[in-house]
Design an enzyme around this catalytic site. Structure first.
Site, PDB file in Angstrom:
ATOM      1  N   HIS A 187       0.884  -1.087  -0.210  1.00  0.00           N
ATOM      2  CA  HIS A 187       0.027   0.011  -0.067  1.00  0.00           C
ATOM      3  C   HIS A 187       0.884   1.250  -0.107  1.00  0.00           C
ATOM      4  O   HIS A 187       0.622   2.066  -0.677  1.00  0.00           O
ATOM      5  CB  HIS A 187      -0.793   0.004   1.341  1.00  0.00           C
ATOM      6  CG  HIS A 187      -1.675   1.112   1.461  1.00  0.00           C
ATOM      7  ND1 HIS A 187      -1.415   1.987   2.420  1.00  0.00           N
ATOM      8  CD2 HIS A 187      -2.554   1.633   0.586  1.00  0.00           C
ATOM      9  CE1 HIS A 187      -2.335   2.986   2.307  1.00  0.00           C
ATOM     10  NE2 HIS A 187      -2.938   2.927   1.344  1.00  0.00           N
ATOM     11  N   GLU A 195      -3.726   7.662   7.180  1.00  0.00           N
ATOM     12  CA  GLU A 195      -4.747   6.921   6.286  1.00  0.00           C
ATOM     13  C   GLU A 195      -5.194   5.822   7.178  1.00  0.00           C
ATOM     14  O   GLU A 195      -6.455   5.826   7.702  1.00  0.00           O
ATOM     15  CB  GLU A 195      -4.264   6.567   4.940  1.00  0.00           C
ATOM     16  CG  GLU A 195      -5.374   5.715   4.192  1.00  0.00           C
ATOM     17  CD  GLU A 195      -5.049   5.222   2.780  1.00  0.00           C
ATOM     18  OE1 GLU A 195      -3.904   5.564   2.355  1.00  0.00           O
ATOM     19  OE2 GLU A 195      -5.784   4.660   2.367  1.00  0.00           O
ATOM     20  N   GLU A 199       2.072   1.766  -3.291  1.00  0.00           N
ATOM     21  CA  GLU A 199       1.103   2.499  -4.262  1.00  0.00           C
ATOM     22  C   GLU A 199       0.982   3.856  -4.171  1.00  0.00           C
ATOM     23  O   GLU A 199       0.872   4.585  -5.171  1.00  0.00           O
ATOM     24  CB  GLU A 199      -0.315   1.796  -3.662  1.00  0.00           C
ATOM     25  CG  GLU A 199      -1.360   2.520  -4.431  1.00  0.00           C
ATOM     26  CD  GLU A 199      -2.717   2.694  -3.506  1.00  0.00           C
ATOM     27  OE1 GLU A 199      -3.074   4.064  -3.327  1.00  0.00           O
ATOM     28  OE2 GLU A 199      -3.386   1.594  -2.877  1.00  0.00           O
ATOM     29  N   HIS A 200       0.959   4.574  -2.882  1.00  0.00           N
ATOM     30  CA  HIS A 200       1.229   5.838  -2.512  1.00  0.00           C
ATOM     31  C   HIS A 200       2.541   6.439  -3.527  1.00  0.00           C
ATOM     32  O   HIS A 200       2.405   7.636  -3.745  1.00  0.00           O
ATOM     33  CB  HIS A 200       1.115   6.376  -1.108  1.00  0.00           C
ATOM     34  CG  HIS A 200       0.024   6.185  -0.408  1.00  0.00           C
ATOM     35  ND1 HIS A 200      -0.656   7.392  -0.079  1.00  0.00           N
ATOM     36  CD2 HIS A 200      -0.977   5.406  -0.314  1.00  0.00           C
ATOM     37  CE1 HIS A 200      -1.928   6.962   0.658  1.00  0.00           C
ATOM     38  NE2 HIS A 200      -1.968   5.821   0.210  1.00  0.00           N
TER      39      HIS A 200
END
Lengths: 438, 446
Positions: free
Chosen positions: B75, B155, B78-79
């Site tokens: 994840h 997040e 991904e950022h």
């Protein structure tokens, strides 16, 4: 039939980039709808809305009436009780849903074209002959009270409720759209019948239709579906109001690791001549995702938040600009002070020519992205009607956006942005917030 | 309230269920599918209603492929894919797309990571160049890495730690999957996110991000020939990496029922769910998957489902109830039921009532009418899916990304139509074994 066809010729305008034009369909009985005819798939999507039918018109002691009604319309109508109505929707694969906003009440229907006559008949029954039987009313009441409890777990909801209560102490906007425990508990069948009679009227109705249906086929369905609604009702208008903006930071105590702030100030309404240049300015300031200054300063440079944004909230009686940010408790004060500083910087200096060009390019270029599905197009039609815009609005808007200059943006920033009035509500562990860091 | 969709979410596959309730449908999209010389699979769905396009790249890697002790890496990467290449400076990717009226985002799941842009079709060459560029040439400055790691921690706070039901889901998955990589939270544990390094991210990118480990999905106002020409010019220049084929281990079957109870002063409303390991498109044939999907529909697919009629309408035990089957997975799938207890009703009562309904189907099967209704719903869903060029076609790429075939999606309604009541009964029988329960209660009730 002749009259229908004559009416059809009144106005046919293209939606940008959509192969099919928008047809304005006026039924013999005087119901008007916008239609995008599209036979690519055997389905029909309907979007409808009643102006002024939303939560702001709920009586003060029945806050949540519109919300309860939104859950009750497909729970029995005409000769069908709840189970029979749901069973019919299921057997025909018709999806029907209703929702209450502050200023309006809206509905959506999606059906295969094979079942469209019966689907429209079910929609007619839901709107004109709802039963509001005791069993589904108690069931929906329990569901909406559950939703209120869930919202109480969410810091964004809590902060938003606190902010709106502070902004509108004497106005219905100060009450949550989803209602209050007392209000939802007090709603009875008689209230719901009065609700349907007074808010579902033809003078408030807006309809958008997309799909496998011609104007000549739609016109009689409009009469059959909506013709039985009262022409008008004496529902009193909600008074215009000014938000009480203290410029302070309110707090709500909640045991969460991330504090959530909601903030607002006054903004232009949708019909204000400043609307479009204001949208360009807000895109640069907080509404432009990764292209916005707030995201650059709060998220990208400092890692202080996952999401931060601000944009217009054009409430009918008190248009606002509102935004949100979530930051770990100890640093929420830092996020708030950055937002205040960016607000002031924009007010004093406006945006650069490059920022303005990019914002204009996005706002004009993204218009066709709303046209990805039949329900999405129907919703776009209804939104245009709601704001009393013409069918060719999206084309016209692109041209209007193109004419906006950095000077326009600086002017609306100086005129509208009021950093000293920007009011915050923060939910979280208040003792650990260090709000004095502001 | 102007709380918009959060940017760049990590998701679980359940999100797709929300978009596409009966996801997979027969001859739905009729896509053109081809493979470039370097192994990139390309899927094209034509839809010419508006001059717009949805452009997506799906990588066959996700949270379940992270090295031990490095949860959150897929994840975080991904950022970081938005943090620049030699040609595109950090943070510019989204701005370039937005300046042409486009929107972009990305998502991470257990088995896949996907990136997308929605934009006027004339800009397809641009977004393909940009996406190919970052597939091959990710460049990361240490400062950008560190600030983005903080964003990812925010997040997690927002989406998990601030949300008791998300905390419960996380713990329930850990208990259910135990030794299997699906036990890991997709967003990662905070203590492990803090320890992730720039080198970890670059190594994960090097290992998994390659044309022969990716699927390109283009839906909208395009032709397959045009997409092929553009794909060869952009992605086609990137060499094959020989990425190893992924194999998911077989999970240990739970020896007995598992019960995870979570209460907090934040919780105002009790919630209950049960979840258990089930077949997936990778571990079972299409007919089995269709049977579980149909079972979930008949059991908990809305206001006319068995669970709603019994628990909510007849017995007033619950305020809401739903069933969900996750069949698209590289490893095993899962079957879950969730309910909101009515005030004063215990979770034990809910648990027993749900088990009774599942047992009823296991013992007596479903009726021919229930099966016929479910078939009709799946046929109708096929028409509605074809109408949407953004969300619906994603099921095609998702199937390929988890190692299943296009036909999982395209032939689904046919597979479902061929089912007999006995197939659905067999699926229900498989659910009568051990399962994991998750219980959320207000602190005062404990």
């Amino acid at each position: 039939m002749k009259r229908i066809l004559l009416a059809l010729l009144l106005l046919i305008a293209p939606l940008p980039a959509l192969a099919a034009p928008v047809q304005v369909v006026a039924s013999p009985g005087g119901v008007t709808a916008w239609l995008v005819e599209d036979h690519a798939n055997p389905l029909v999507a309907v979007s409808l809305l009643f102006r002024g039918g939303g939560a702001a018109a709920d009586p003060a002691d029945k806050a949540g009436l519109a919300t309860v009604a939104s859950g009750m319309l497909d729970e029995g109508a005409a000769e069908m009780d709840s189970r029979a109505f749901q069973d019919r929707l299921d057997a025909l694969n018709v999806s029907m849903s209703f929702s209450a906003a502050r200023d309006s009440f809206s509905g959506e229907m999606l059906t295969l074209s094979a079942h469209r006559a019966e689907a429209f008949a079910l929609l007619r029954d839901a709107l004109t002959r709802p039963r509001f039987d005791a069993e589904p009313l108690e069931r929906m009441r329990a569901a909406f009270l559950t939703r209120l409890r869930r919202q109480q777990e969410n810091p964004g909801s809590r902060a938003s409720q606190a902010l709106f209560a502070a902004l509108f102490p004497q106005h219905p906007y100060g009450r949550p759209t989803a209602g209050t425990v007392e209000g939802i508990s007090a709603v009875g069948a008689a209230d719901l019948h009065a609700f349907a009679r007074s808010r579902f009227t033809r003078d408030r109705l807006i309809v958008g239709v997309v799909g496998d249906i011609s104007a000549a086929e739609l016109a009689p369905l409009l009469d059959a579906t909506f013709g039985g609604l009262p022409a008008t009702s004496p529902l009193p208008p909600v008074a215009e109001t000014a938000p009480a903006l203290s410029g302070k930071t309110l707090t709500v105590e909640m045991p969460v690791p991330q504090a959530v702030a909601i903030f607002a100030q006054a903004g232009p309404g949708r019909a204000d001549p400043d609307w479009l240049p204001f949208q360009v300015m807000m895109y640069v300031l907080g509404d432009g995702g990764f292209s916005s200054r707030l995201t650059a300063e709060v998220r990208e440079k400092r890692g202080l938040a996952y999401g931060v944004d601000a944009g217009s909230l054009p409430l009918a009686d008190a248009p606002l600009v509102a935004g949100s940010v979530g930051t770990q408790t100890a640093k929420i004060g830092e996020s708030i002070s950055i937002i205040r500083a960016e607000w002031e910087k924009m007010r004093a200096h406006g945006a650069t020519a490059e920022e303005v060009e990019k914002a204009k390019s996005f706002l004009a270029g993204s218009l066709p992205l709303r046209l990805n599905s039949s329900p999405a197009i129907a919703g776009t039609l209804t939104a245009l009607l709601y704001y009393r815009l013409p069918p060719d609005e999206l084309d016209r808007r692109a041209a209007e956006i193109a004419a906006i200059t950095p000077a326009d943006v600086a002017r609306v920033a100086a005129k509208w942005l009021t950093p000293d009035k920007l009011t915050f509500a923060v939910a979280g562990e208040t003792a650990k917030m260090h709000l004095d860091a502001q | 309230m102007p709380l918009r969709m959060p940017l760049r979410p990590f998701i679980c596959a359940a999100l797709f269920a929300a978009v596409l309730p009966r996801a997979a449908l027969a001859k739905v999209f009729d896509p053109a599918v081809f493979t470039l010389a370097n192994g990139l699979t390309v899927v094209v769905v034509e839809n010419h209603r508006a001059p717009i396009v949805s452009h997506m790249v799906w990588y066959k890697t996700g949270a379940a492929d992270e090295p031990p002790g490095k949860t959150g890496l897929a994840h975080l990467l991904e950022h970081l894919m938005f943090k620049g290449t030699p040609k595109v400076p950090a943070g510019e990717f989204s701005k370039i797309v937005a300046a042409r009226g486009g929107i972009d985002n990305a998502m991470t799941s257990r088995d896949f990571t996907a990136y997308y842009q929605r934009i006027a079709a004339q800009h397809l060459p641009l977004v393909m160049r940009l996406e190919a560029d970052r597939m091959a040439h990710l460049k990361l400055a240490e400062a950008d890495f560190e600030s983005e790691r903080e964003v990812v921690r925010e997040e997690r706070r927002q989406r998990v730690e601030n949300e008791p039901s998300a905390m419960l889901s996380e713990r329930l998955s850990m208990a259910l999957w135990m030794n299997h990589p699906y036990a890991r939270p997709i967003g990662g544990f905070d203590s492990e996110i803090r320890g992730l390094t720039r080198a970890d991210a670059l190594a994960f990118h090097k290992r998994w991000y390659a044309p022969d480990n990716a699927i390109l999905l283009v839906a909208g106002d395009v032709t397959p020939a045009w997409v092929k020409e553009l794909a060869e010019k952009t992605f086609g220049a990137i060499p094959r990496a020989g990425t190893p084929k992924r194999v998911r281990p077989t999970p240990e079957a739970p020896p007995a029922d598992i019960r995870i109870a979570f209460s907090s002063p934040l919780v105002r409303q009790a919630a209950w769910r049960r979840t258990q390991i089930a077949p997936s498109c990778a571990t079972a044939d299409a007919r089995t998957g269709a049977a579980f999907e149909t079972l979930s529909d008949i059991l908990g697919g809305g206001a006319t489902s068995r669970l709603y009629r019994k628990l909510v309408l007849a017995d007033k035990l619950a305020v809401g109830v739903s069933a969900y089957y996750r069949g698209m997975a590289l490893g095993p799938g899962s079957f879950s039921v969730a309910a909101t207890p009515a005030q004063g009703v215990s979770v034990e009562t809910i648990d027993a009532a749900v088990a009774t309904e599942i047992s009823a189907i296991a013992e007596h099967g479903v009726t021919a009418e229930e099966l016929a209704r479910a078939r009709e719903r799946m046929l109708a869903a096929r028409v509605f899916a074809r109408d949407d060029l953004f969300a619906a076609p994603q099921a095609l790429a998702e199937a390929l990304a988890v190692g299943c075939s296009i036909s999982t999606v395209e032939n689904f309604a046919e597979d479902a139509a061929a089912l007999s009541p006995a197939d659905v009964q067999a699926a229900a029988r498989a659910l009568t074994g051990p399962y994991a329960q998750g219980i959320l209660t207000p602190e005062a009730q404990r």
